[in-house]
Design an enzyme around this catalytic site. Sequence first.
Site, mmCIF file in Angstrom:
data_model
loop_
_atom_site.group_PDB
_atom_site.id
_atom_site.type_symbol
_atom_site.label_atom_id
_atom_site.label_comp_id
_atom_site.label_asym_id
_atom_site.label_seq_id
_atom_site.Cartn_x
_atom_site.Cartn_y
_atom_site.Cartn_z
ATOM 1 N N LYS A 1 0.804 -1.232 0.000
ATOM 2 C CA LYS A 1 0.000 0.000 0.000
ATOM 3 C C LYS A 1 0.839 1.285 0.000
ATOM 4 O O LYS A 1 0.418 2.293 -0.538
ATOM 5 C CB LYS A 1 -0.947 0.023 1.203
ATOM 6 C CG LYS A 1 -2.123 -0.933 1.073
ATOM 7 C CD LYS A 1 -3.052 -0.756 2.270
ATOM 8 C CE LYS A 1 -4.258 -1.649 2.189
ATOM 9 N NZ LYS A 1 -5.251 -1.327 3.222
ATOM 10 N N ASP B 1 -10.349 3.033 1.794
ATOM 11 C CA ASP B 1 -10.605 2.652 3.194
ATOM 12 C C ASP B 1 -11.316 3.791 3.929
ATOM 13 O O ASP B 1 -12.127 3.547 4.827
ATOM 14 C CB ASP B 1 -9.292 2.327 3.924
ATOM 15 C CG ASP B 1 -8.716 0.992 3.483
ATOM 16 O OD1 ASP B 1 -9.503 0.106 3.070
ATOM 17 O OD2 ASP B 1 -7.491 0.830 3.550
#
Length: 283
Positions: A71, A108
């Site tokens: 990420k 997210d």
Amino acid sequence: MTISGKAQIAGVFGWPIGHSRSPLIHNFWLDQLGIDGAYVPLAVAPDDFEQAVRALPALGFRGANVTIPHKQAALRIVDHLDPLAREVGAVNTLVVEEDGTITGSNTDVFGFAENLQVGGAVPMGGTAVVLGAGGAARAICVALREIGLAKLTVVNRTLAHAETLANTFARDSFSMAACAWEDLEKPLSEADVIVNTTSLGMAGAPPLEIDLAPAKSSALVNDIVYTPLQTPLLKAARARGLTTVDGLGMLLHQARPGFAAWFGQAPEVTDELRALVLKDLGS
Ligand code: ATR
């Protein structure tokens, strides 16, 4: 499910990737919506990640999700970076644009906010306590700010990590403070929203042991851990009569923006999808 020669393809990068439920979620939606497409696991080691991302346009991929451990690396590789992803410091969604460039975003933040708001009313201008100051907490601090809360206290074992978050994400209309576990009582007593972002309470990890007695009776309690779905924290909250939101919804909702960008239709989080993923988690 239809996968023709014209199928639209997306996937998820991770190392390892076998645990990911993203293929289950996206292929459920593809099937449900009758889309000619596929979503595949992409087991790519860190040393190969940049090359693999760069190959997406040539392979005709519409994009991909990015999970552990890639990420942060994705943040540096993409051609265009969504401002929220830059702020969070992590990219979990890649979209291949028509000109072949790659845009990175962090869904997210969206997934957390959607899940929390499905669970109950979050008061504008309210106060939150976030337990933990790791990668997940960063996205959640940004989400709580974007939802419109006014004050957030980060409680963490290593106080310096909580202080970093407080210094990074505070704004004029969003005050932040860092707090040690032993000083939790006061912020807990003021919180409208209480969120666990640590791995405590996850199957195989120690339970999160906090005394919820000081919490307001109107407080909303959320755990981002979803294995088990009813964590010790959520059980304790329910025993106190507090409203709870489990963590599975964040996983499901964070998948929606990527799917819509790659496949052109907005998918929904339904009870059927929840049941499918829960069954898979139990197996
Ligand atoms: P993630 O990316 O999933 O958020 P992480 O970045 O490793 O994971 O962060 C884990 C968080 O859980 C951190 O806040 C960590 O506290 P420290 O900053 O002190 O390391 C917290 N955490 C993990 N194990 C813990 C434990 N046994 N007790 C208290 N906090 C713990």
